[in-house]
Write a protein that holds these residues in place. Structure first.
Motif, PDB file in Angstrom:
ATOM      1  N   ILE B  90       0.842  -1.203   0.000  1.00  0.00           N
ATOM      2  CA  ILE B  90       0.000   0.000   0.000  1.00  0.00           C
ATOM      3  C   ILE B  90       0.875   1.252   0.000  1.00  0.00           C
ATOM      4  O   ILE B  90       0.627   2.213  -0.732  1.00  0.00           O
ATOM      5  CB  ILE B  90      -0.939   0.002   1.238  1.00  0.00           C
ATOM      6  N   VAL B  91       1.943   1.226   0.810  1.00  0.00           N
ATOM      7  CA  VAL B  91       2.821   2.398   0.885  1.00  0.00           C
ATOM      8  C   VAL B  91       3.484   2.646  -0.468  1.00  0.00           C
ATOM      9  O   VAL B  91       3.492   3.774  -0.969  1.00  0.00           O
ATOM     10  CB  VAL B  91       3.874   2.217   1.999  1.00  0.00           C
ATOM     11  N   TYR B  92       4.012   1.588  -1.061  1.00  0.00           N
ATOM     12  CA  TYR B  92       4.613   1.774  -2.382  1.00  0.00           C
ATOM     13  C   TYR B  92       3.565   2.159  -3.410  1.00  0.00           C
ATOM     14  O   TYR B  92       3.837   2.879  -4.362  1.00  0.00           O
ATOM     15  CB  TYR B  92       5.356   0.512  -2.826  1.00  0.00           C
ATOM     16  N   GLY B  93       2.356   1.681  -3.187  1.00  0.00           N
ATOM     17  CA  GLY B  93       1.260   2.026  -4.087  1.00  0.00           C
ATOM     18  C   GLY B  93       0.993   3.521  -4.096  1.00  0.00           C
ATOM     19  O   GLY B  93       0.627   4.080  -5.124  1.00  0.00           O
ATOM     20  N   SER B  94       1.216   4.183  -2.953  1.00  0.00           N
ATOM     21  CA  SER B  94       0.981   5.623  -2.904  1.00  0.00           C
ATOM     22  C   SER B  94       1.914   6.337  -3.877  1.00  0.00           C
ATOM     23  O   SER B  94       1.566   7.346  -4.471  1.00  0.00           O
ATOM     24  CB  SER B  94       1.174   6.144  -1.488  1.00  0.00           C
ATOM     25  N   ARG B  95       3.104   5.764  -4.047  1.00  0.00           N
ATOM     26  CA  ARG B  95       4.056   6.346  -4.982  1.00  0.00           C
ATOM     27  C   ARG B  95       3.486   6.286  -6.403  1.00  0.00           C
ATOM     28  O   ARG B  95       3.494   7.271  -7.130  1.00  0.00           O
ATOM     29  CB  ARG B  95       5.349   5.533  -4.894  1.00  0.00           C
ATOM     30  N   LEU B  96       2.994   5.103  -6.746  1.00  0.00           N
ATOM     31  CA  LEU B  96       2.408   4.948  -8.081  1.00  0.00           C
ATOM     32  C   LEU B  96       1.203   5.868  -8.253  1.00  0.00           C
ATOM     33  O   LEU B  96       1.032   6.509  -9.282  1.00  0.00           O
ATOM     34  CB  LEU B  96       1.949   3.499  -8.293  1.00  0.00           C
ATOM     35  N   THR B  97       0.374   5.900  -7.203  1.00  0.00           N
ATOM     36  CA  THR B  97      -0.837   6.707  -7.280  1.00  0.00           C
ATOM     37  C   THR B  97      -0.505   8.172  -7.544  1.00  0.00           C
ATOM     38  O   THR B  97      -1.106   8.809  -8.407  1.00  0.00           O
ATOM     39  CB  THR B  97      -1.633   6.569  -5.968  1.00  0.00           C
ATOM     40  N   LEU B  98       0.473   8.682  -6.795  1.00  0.00           N
ATOM     41  CA  LEU B  98       0.860  10.078  -6.994  1.00  0.00           C
ATOM     42  C   LEU B  98       1.416  10.282  -8.392  1.00  0.00           C
ATOM     43  O   LEU B  98       1.135  11.275  -9.055  1.00  0.00           O
ATOM     44  CB  LEU B  98       1.914  10.485  -5.968  1.00  0.00           C
ATOM     45  N   MET B  99       2.221   9.327  -8.827  1.00  0.00           N
ATOM     46  CA  MET B  99       2.824   9.446 -10.149  1.00  0.00           C
ATOM     47  C   MET B  99       1.740   9.445 -11.225  1.00  0.00           C
ATOM     48  O   MET B  99       1.750  10.289 -12.122  1.00  0.00           O
ATOM     49  CB  MET B  99       3.794   8.291 -10.362  1.00  0.00           C
ATOM     50  N   ILE B 100       0.828   8.512 -11.089  1.00  0.00           N
ATOM     51  CA  ILE B 100      -0.272   8.431 -12.058  1.00  0.00           C
ATOM     52  C   ILE B 100      -1.023   9.751 -12.103  1.00  0.00           C
ATOM     53  O   ILE B 100      -1.240  10.341 -13.159  1.00  0.00           O
ATOM     54  CB  ILE B 100      -1.253   7.305 -11.680  1.00  0.00           C
ATOM     55  N   GLY B 101      -1.398  10.229 -10.899  1.00  0.00           N
ATOM     56  CA  GLY B 101      -2.145  11.476 -10.826  1.00  0.00           C
ATOM     57  C   GLY B 101      -1.365  12.614 -11.461  1.00  0.00           C
ATOM     58  O   GLY B 101      -1.879  13.361 -12.294  1.00  0.00           O
ATOM     59  N   ALA B 102      -0.098  12.722 -11.082  1.00  0.00           N
ATOM     60  CA  ALA B 102       0.701  13.856 -11.540  1.00  0.00           C
ATOM     61  C   ALA B 102       0.884  13.802 -13.055  1.00  0.00           C
ATOM     62  O   ALA B 102       0.718  14.826 -13.738  1.00  0.00           O
ATOM     63  CB  ALA B 102       2.048  13.856 -10.841  1.00  0.00           C
ATOM     64  N   ILE B 103       1.206  12.645 -13.576  1.00  0.00           N
ATOM     65  CA  ILE B 103       1.471  12.568 -15.012  1.00  0.00           C
ATOM     66  C   ILE B 103       0.197  12.763 -15.814  1.00  0.00           C
ATOM     67  O   ILE B 103       0.148  13.548 -16.761  1.00  0.00           O
ATOM     68  CB  ILE B 103       2.153  11.232 -15.370  1.00  0.00           C
ATOM     69  N   ALA B 104      -0.860  12.075 -15.394  1.00  0.00           N
ATOM     70  CA  ALA B 104      -2.120  12.201 -16.136  1.00  0.00           C
ATOM     71  C   ALA B 104      -2.607  13.648 -16.099  1.00  0.00           C
ATOM     72  O   ALA B 104      -2.924  14.234 -17.135  1.00  0.00           O
ATOM     73  CB  ALA B 104      -3.177  11.265 -15.557  1.00  0.00           C
TER      74      ALA B 104
END
Lengths: 563, 297, 307, 519
Positions: B90-104
């Protein structure tokens, strides 16, 4: 006057906000209204006049303001302490109200009939049929014929003036003891304003209803009121009989206020006939403009006009006359369909791209809304320096130095250059806008209603500043206004427009003093005069299409009139 | 994929003047909504940044614990079907989530602002073509555009981000356009034209800074929509691929075990919901702070 | 009014026109050889056969000719054949489309029935704790991923309580997907309604109505609600499009046999004719519904009806 | 609000329950739920197992398989082969009728064969029919197939539903494959709602000649409904509520279901399914056999399938699975690359890969059957030795295309895939690895020769030796690295009141014997 007043307001206090943030805006206002009397509450913006009126009806915006003290006895009942339900039964039935904006004060999705009858029916006196009959009769009294058909129509099928008539009819239908009119004519053209004021006066006189007229316009006050309450900063400054007040104002504030009001009569301050330059700075040559395609509205129809160097030419007219369009065309903010606009001999209308951008320095513009005139993200120093930078007036330092000097010239301290527009008042912002216009080093400034949004005292200051600049720098001014009194104060020549055509042009004294065109005469007679003694003048009216609007003919030296 | 875009772009273009920025943030942070939103976002950023430090295990290594262990002391949120630590994922997932949000959102915002600004500034045919085109795309809804993009590009996290980014463009373009149109019609803009300013100065020194506050609000709200949309794609198997600890994909994978290990489904779902809620509340608080009509003040 | 509707219809036609172009281009944007991808199923297709298929699909023609052909066939109701199973695409879509529309309409009903009163009430109570509370709930509503909400509802109502069937396509099966999709959109409808109603409540004419001494209930029902619903109606078209979009996900959770589930399957199967058909159908439905709603709007708003 | 919703749903549920009861009173159908829908009812237009299973219910075949997977007579009561192995003559049972009432005879067989070889629109599995040049009606009950070259796999093929015999009344029938499918199988098509369900009704005229069912006549139950329920958990829930009688359960719940006895678990045997690694061998890194072997040594299939499928599936050592001719675990274990991570690391080191420079590859996997989970485990196993594999999930059709595309591409990073094939004969290896190869993958002239031999040897022992020789090449060179069997759609959870359900070899569920006990 009878013994018991219709309305007796005592020590009324109103505050905005709640708790610690509460801020009192009306500090103990008292006044009375007698039966059949017209009382004007006059004041500049922020004086608390509208809030006072709304509070009497219990209509202060929820969560924004509340009465914190005092009383307002209406026919023995204290409106302030009255419970909502009994107050509702008084609203509309015993106290009617007319608002400023006729365009938005009617519900666009309900028929006029529905809106006129629902009040009467809500107060439980009549059937729908009776209410409709009453509405038709009332419409007739306010000068709207064919009431039966009109009742089935929607607000968008009425003009602004007509809607205000409907609003008045709607309020007066209930035969209220008191009518409160909050700036009822401010949004209307001057000729319509005159009609509405006349109508209200007549109705009041016929029904014996009392009227509270809230306004900022001393002219309207003089035309209408029996008694005047002058408000300033939430306090009553002076209360007096209208005639007395205008003749012998008792307070310094009132005197200042009256002095600042531009007048159509009396001495002309600024319009001294000045030797105009020989060469026109701007030559407008048969300019035409149509909006919205071929079938659209013709905003300008073959207009020609010259402005000489150092001259102030006023462009006057009512809404839809095309005066602003012409101003924007001169500033090349829109493309014209036909004709030429020569500035300093160069045809701006034909310029494009970089050439145009360079040429733009010659014409600058000042707008009506001082709040929207400045980029909120630019410090005022940067705003003023921008034209200098664009036109290569040296580096950043020099530009800001010159900007500071210009700001000083318009009456703003140098350190203020770092501040942002929201830290300034309306008048100050308009000064900044003037400084920006000067920064480009223009030959002519187009000022589109530059003082209409300002209070009358501020207006006087800004007009003085403009006059000074004209004298000092020899800049020509194309001054667009609906207010003949203001025009008279600053301009040396006047051009009267209607429906995109020029109807009369000539020296200010000539056009305003001895108007030749019927429409000019109508405008002049409709303009409210801040002198109760001159009330009841005969109004000149002119119907659309019933006046000459052909080519201009020289009626007297320099005085041209449409044929 | 919930479309927040359902809210019309009707932000009041009241601008926070530079001098009032500190005051503005205080106004955001001192409302309960804003405080919650800000807290969520801060926690999210912290967990993304410090993932290596605060997690006890590897997010992808299998068998760091027994399989299907419910939340307990050693494995805070339990373990998944491969014996991986859910907390770590879940913690590492937050990294992906932020990245997804930021890039999109980055894609949507950049293109959207350009389209909106140019359409509003140029007017005429440029405006008609750009904005009618935007309207057409807008009526397709983000979900369909994202789906079409994935259909063309193929399923992967990168493509999902691009797809969501592209799908968001119409909304941002519209919002920017209407904001820019308001600014464009203000006298200061005309005064700047009259002063002889060129297109670049007008676009980037005057128009852009003035639409930016609006766009920031939209982007904050848009982040949540983008995160949700990307999670939706991953849920359908059209986004993140294993072993990426992407929340939507984790949730999707946990469907097979909802009898046996319901927490595997509940936790990633909550993570998405709280994150999205955080951005939504923050965006809402910023909007309220910007728009005096909204609040009770 | 006819001019207004004419404009809307023209806009709809434009949308569909753009869609047909996009759909034709779609197949060319795919990396790799679409024919090979599509026909890989068949055992040992020779290069010659692939070439023939390419020819049959017209993919060897210049793109504008392909487009003209595509549109030509479209007018005959021919959307081509599915790669998997060689079925007429139109049949495949038409068999499922009613299910998707039923879902979208039912979800819309749920969204409106829940969202509208809440939004109206919140606007009425604006600035109070009730308003704040409702709006926080609404924000939470849009924040919950509906693929998650759907699973939770499924677990609870169908599996735990056994009140509703867990999957399939039938009237009862519609309840859960419609509620799932409707709930998250109810939040949007609530916010929309609230902001529209608040705009109206700030209008001068409401103050006029108050000044007339109308009872609060009359003001709210006659003046505020009527005027406030008009912008809400205009948003409904878009809302319907969102429902259709949301249906793609929800259908997959509940195995609702609609075009959304079909589309996702088609993506996995690289069944491009189906994807093309889906996008086109989606566009047509959305355009049709929005024109329908524009018609309603034009009838409801006198400013348009009588112009 | 919750309360109100509750009451509402309860009311709705009650209303619907009434509706369902009245429907159930009329007839009791078997309801079989699967994860997906068929592609078509036309057996010449698809290859998916879902489609095959459905065809096997509607259509019948000339031959059938016994429980060990060997071909036995079915509609054909006998057949003969000429010595050259190029002419097969089949004698049909008398009195078989199609669903439309027409008799099923030699002309129907010819119709089917001709249709499969139609030049304009051949069957997608044309190659598997072998080198048939003509089908000839000798007399109404005798049909002769002539081959260009010998083809021993023809007999098992004719026992498989790929060779479903279509009644010639389908010719010109409206909507064949969609709304029409006339066969002679135990079930008649009533309707197919795409994406939702296929409704079948009992064929009262059916006679079972060779299919694996005790019931020699028509099925016992009135109807069979095959519904689509994609989510495993949803299928389970539907099983539990009784909406569905038979379905594939979620694998992780199988043990629990078995223990609780709530549902019966039927595991198909002799599925012929083979799951294996194969590689893009025409470019680095997998053009080097050491790289392929490293993958083989890094893969612990036993551990992985145990994790994902428990004891439901078995590791498979041979390129064709148990139950298929030639399979021998001991022989294959000798040749294949067994789990040995150290060896894998050593091979990778030889190739210049190390901890800082992992071997990078795509890992293509097709959707369903928990394979994505399995792939994740393999991904982790490969990561242990330093192979970084990116999983790409796709549909089987897409994967087939991708694999071929990867083989035809000379550039790019490595590619490997978890391929799956199910066949009743080692002839599948010919299709896969004889040039040009189904996916244009690994081929050599030597292997071609060896594969050709497996097609023509009629003596079983000789053929077995030839087949196992092929195994050796494939296994040692790491071309076809078997992982496990069975691989997909082979576990069935059955409601306790359902009796007589079983699964014939190559995953053909049989419903002829099914009876559902009244509650």
């Amino acid at each position: 006057m009878t013994d018991t007043p219709v309305l007796d307001v005592r020590d009324l206090r109103i505050a905005f906000g709640a708790g610690r943030k509460a801020r009192e805006v009306v500090h103990g206002v008292s006044f009375t209204v007698q039966r059949g009397e017209v009382v004007a509450i006059v004041g500049e913006s922020g004086s608390g006049k509208s809030v006072t009126a709304l509070s009497l009806m219990g209509l202060l915006p929820r969560g924004h303001g509340a009465v914190t003290g005092g009383s307002a006895h209406f026919e023995e009942t204290d409106l302030i302490t009255l419970a909502p339900e009994p107050l509702r039964r008084i609203r509309g039935a015993r106290i009617g109200m007319v608002f400023q904006e006729p365009m938005t004060s009617l519900n666009p999705v309900l028929t006029i009939g529905r809106q006129m009858t629902e009040g009467m029916m809500a107060h439980g006196r009549v059937s729908e049929r009776q209410a409709r009959e009453a509405a038709i009769a009332m419409l007739e009294r306010v000068g709207i014929d064919d009431g039966r058909r009109r009742l089935g129509q929607y607000p968008h099928e009425f003009s602004g003036g007509m809607r205000q008539r409907v609003m008045i009819a709607m309020a007066m239908m209930m035969k209220p003891a008191l009518l409160i009119a909050d700036e009822p004519t401010t949004a209307l053209d001057v000729t319509i304003q005159a009609q509405i004021l006349d109508l209200m006066r007549t109705l009041i006189a016929e029904t014996g209803t009392s009227l509270i007229l809230i306004t900022h316009d001393m002219g309207v006050v003089a035309e209408t009121a029996d008694r005047v309450v002058v408000m300033h900063d939430g306090r009553v400054v002076e209360e007096a009989d209208a005639k007395t007040l205008f003749a012998m104002p008792g307070q310094a504030y009132t005197r200042a206020l009256l002095a600042a009001v531009p007048r159509l009569d009396g001495a002309v301050a600024g319009a001294v006939a000045r030797p105009a330059g020989r060469e026109p700075v701007v030559r407008i040559d048969s300019v035409s403009k149509t909006f919205g395609g071929r079938t659209g509205t013709r905003a300008l129809d073959g207009v020609s006009l010259d402005v000489m160097a150092g001259e102030v030419v006023a462009l006057v007219g009512e809404s839809g006359s095309g005066k602003s369009t012409l101003g924007r065309a001169v500033a090349r903010l829109l493309d014209v369909d036909d004709g030429a606009i020569l500035v300093d001999g160069h045809n701006m209308a034909e310029m494009r791209g970089a050439t145009l951008r360079r040429a733009r320095a010659r014409v600058q513009m000042i707008f009506q809304d001082p709040y929207a005139s400045l980029d909120p993200r630019f410090s005022i120093g940067r705003t003023v320096a921008e034209p200098i930078l664009i036109h290569g007036g040296g580096g950043r330092r020099e530009a800001s130095e010159r900007a500071a000097a210009l700001l000083q010239r318009v009456g703003l301290d140098r350190p203020m250059a770092r501040r942002f527009p929201h830290e300034f008042s309306g008048g100050q912002r308009q000064r900044v806008a003037i400084a920006r216009a000067l920064a480009a080093g223009p030959k002519i400034i187009v000022a589109d209603e530059p003082t209409s949004a300002l209070d009358v005292t501020i207006q006087a200051q800004v007009l003085d500043l403009l006059a000074e600049l004209r004298d000092e720098q020899g800049i020509a001014l194309l001054f667009i206004s609906h207010d003949l009194a203001v025009v008279r104060q600053i301009s040396s020549r006047v051009a009267v427009m209607r429906s995109g055509r020029l109807l009369e042009t000539g020296p200010t004294e000539a056009v305003l003093g001895s108007p030749r065109h019927a429409y000019t005469r109508a405008l002049l007679s409709a303009a409210p005069v801040p002198d109760p003694a001159k009330r009841g003048r005969v109004r000149v009216t002119v119907a659309a299409g019933s006046y000459p609007d052909g080519p201009l003919v020289e009626a007297a030296p320099g005085h041209w009139v449409a044929s | 994929m919930a479309e927040l875009s359902g809210a019309v772009p009707d932000y009041d273009h009241e601008i926070v003047p530079p001098g009032r920025r500190a005051h503005f943030w205080r106004r955001v942070a001192f409302t309960p909504n804003g405080a919650f939103g800000l807290a969520v976002v801060i926690v999210l950023i912290a967990s993304a940044g410090l993932a290596d430090l605060i997690t006890p295990y590897s997010p992808i290594k299998m068998g760091v614990g027994p399989r299907f262990l419910p939340p307990n002391g050693a494995y805070l949120l339990g373990t998944d079907e491969f014996g991986r630590d859910l907390f770590t994922r879940i913690v590492y997932g937050s990294r992906l989530t932020l990245m997804i949000g930021a890039i999109a959102v980055g894609i949507s915002l950049t293109v959207g602002i350009l389209v909106g600004l140019i359409a509003a500034y140029r007017g005429g045919w440029t405006e008609t073509i750009l904005m009618r085109g935007t309207d057409v795309l807008f009526s397709f809804t983000e979900t369909l555009i994202a789906l079409a993009c994935v259909a063309v590009l193929g399923p992967s996290l990168k493509n999902a981000m691009i797809a969501v980014g592209i799908a968001g463009i119409p909304f941002y373009a519209r919002t920017c356009y209407s904001a820019a149109l308001v600014e464009r019609s203000k006298p200061y803009f005309e005064a700047t034209i009259a002063a002889g300013a060129g297109p670049l100065r007008l676009l980037f020194l005057h128009l852009l800074p003035n639409v930016l506050p609006t766009m920031i609000v939209v982007a904050t709200l848009g982040l949540s929509a983008a995160i949700l949309a990307a999670a939706g794609l991953s849920f359908l198997g059209l986004g993140a691929q294993p072993p990426d600890p992407e929340w939507g994909a984790m949730l999707s994978g946990a469907r097979d075990y909802f009898n046996r290990a319901p927490y595997l489904m509940v936790i990633p779902g909550l993570a998405i919901a709280v994150t999205v809620l955080g951005f939504n509340l923050l965006g809402d608080a910023i909007r309220t702070a910007l728009d005096p009509r909204e609040g009770s003040e | 009014m006819w001019r207004f509707l004419g404009g809307r219809i023209a806009m709809g036609a434009l949308t569909i026109f753009v869609t047909t172009i996009a759909v034709t281009l779609l197949i060319h944007l795919v990396p790799g050889d679409p024919v090979q991808i599509m026909y890989a199923q068949s055992q040992g297709t020779t290069p010659e056969q692939l070439e023939e298929i390419r020819h049959n699909l017209g993919l060897d023609q210049p793109i504008y000719i392909q487009y003209v052909r595509f549109v030509g066939r479209l007018f005959q109701g021919d959307l081509g054949y599915t790669i998997r199973g060689h079925q007429p695409v139109l049949d495949v879509i038409l068999q499922r489309l009613p299910n998707t529309i039923a879902l979208a309409v039912a979800a819309m009903a749920v969204a409106i029935l829940i969202g509208l009163p809440i939004g109206f009430f919140a606007a009425y109570k604006r600035g109070t704790m009730v308003d704040t509370g409702l709006m926080v709930v609404a924000i939470a509503g849009v924040s919950v991923p509906h693929f998650w909400l759907g699973l939770v509802l499924l677990l609870f109502f169908a599996v735990e309580l056994g009140w509703l069937p867990v999957s399939g396509t039938g009237p009862l099966n519609l309840v859960l997907p419609a509620v799932t999709l409707g709930l998250s959109n109810a939040a949007i409808v609530a916010r929309m309604t609230r902001s529209s109603m608040m705009d109206i409540m700030r209008q001068d004419f409401v103050r006029t109505a108050e000044a007339k001494g109308l009872p609060k209930s009359v003001i709210l029902s006659r003046h505020v609600l009527r005027a406030g619903l008009i912008p809400v109606i205009t948003m409904m078209g878009l809302q319907f499009a969102f429902m259709m979009g949301g249906a793609i996900v929800v259908e997959n959770i509940f195995a609702w046999n609609g075009v959304g589930r079909m589309a996702v399957e088609a993506i996995f199967q690289r069944d491009y004719p189906v994807i093309q058909g889906f996008i086109l159908t989606f566009a047509v439905v959305v355009v049709f519904v929005s024109i329908l709603l524009d018609g309603v709007y034009a009838l409801v708003d006198p400013r348009i009806r009588r112009s | 609000m919750t309360i109100r919703t509750g009451r509402l749903t309860r009311t709705l549920a009650a209303v619907a329950a009434i509706g369902l009861c009245s429907a159930a009173a009329e007839a009791r159908d078997i309801v079989w739920a699967r994860y997906g829908d068929i592609d078509t009812l036309d057996p010449h237009k698809a290859t998916s197992t879902l489609s095959l299973q459905t065809w096997s219910l509607i259509f019948d075949t000339l031959l059938a398989t016994d429980k060990d997977g060997n071909p036995v007579p079915n509609m054909a009561e006998s057949w003969t082969v000429n010595d050259a192995g190029t002419e097969y003559t089949f004698k049909l049972h008398d009195g078989i009728t199609c669903h439309d009432g027409s008799p099923l005879d030699a002309t129907d067989v010819k119709y089917t064969v001709d249709r499969a070889f139609d030049d304009a629109d051949p069957s997608v599995t044309k190659a598997s029919w072998g080198p048939i040049t003509s089908a000839e009606v000798v007399d109404p009950l005798t049909v002769k197939l002539t081959l260009e070259t010998p083809f021993v796999a023809l007999v098992p093929f004719l026992a498989d539903s790929f060779s479903s015999i279509l009644c010639d009344s389908n010719e010109g029938a409206e909507g064949f494959g969609t709304t029409t499918a006339i066969g002679s199988g135990p079930w008649k098509l009533v309707s197919w709602t795409k994406g939702d369900k296929i409704t079948l009704a009992r064929n009262d005229d059916y006679t079972n000649f060779g299919k694996l069912a005790e019931n020699k006549g028509a099925p016992y139950m009135d109807g069979l409904v095959i519904t689509v329920v994609p989510e495993p958990q949803t299928r389970l829930a539907a099983l539990k509520t009784g909406e569905v009688d038979i379905a594939e359960p979620p694998f992780d719940d199988v043990a629990m279901l078995k223990d609780s006895g709530e549902l019966d678990i039927v595991v198909a045997e002799n599925t012929g399914q083979n799951v294996f690694w194969e590689f893009a061998v025409h470019r680095p890194p997998f053009n080097d056999k050491r790289a392929r072997q490293a993958v083989g040594h890094a893969t612990d299939a036993a551990a992985a399938i145990n994790l994902i499928y428990g004891d439901l599936s078995l590791p498979e050592a041979c390129p064709v699975s148990r139950g298929v001719f030639g399979n021998d675990q001991d022989v294959c274990l000798e040749y294949r690359t067994n789990y040995d991570p150290e060896k894998a690391r050593a091979l990778l080191a030889e190739l210049g890969y190390g901890p800082d420079k992992p071997l990078e590859t795509a890992m293509l996997v097709w959707t369903g059957g928990n394979r994505q989970k399995l792939a994740e485990v393999f991904q982790a196993q490969l990561a242990e030795v330093g192979i970084k594999a990116d999983i790409e999930m796709m549909d089987i059709g897409t994967m087939n295309a991708r694999v071929r595309q990867e083989n035809e591409t000379a550039e790019g990073k490595g590619s490997m895939d978890m391929m799956t094939w199910s066949w009743y004969d080692p002839d599948i290896l010919y299709a896969l690895w004889h040039s040009p190869g189904a996916y244009r993958g690994y081929t050599t002239p030597e292997l071609d020769a060896m594969l050709e031999k497996t097609r023509v040897l009629t003596d079983p022992d000789e053929r077995k030796a030839a087949v196992q020789a092929v195994f050796k090449v494939l296994l040692e060179d790491g071309i076809h690295i078997p992982l496990y069997t069975p691989g997909w759609e082979w576990v069935f959870a059955v409601r306790p009141e359902v009796e007589g359900f079983h699964v014939a070899p190559f995953v053909y569920p049989v419903f002829n014997d099914v009876k559902i006990a009244e509650d």
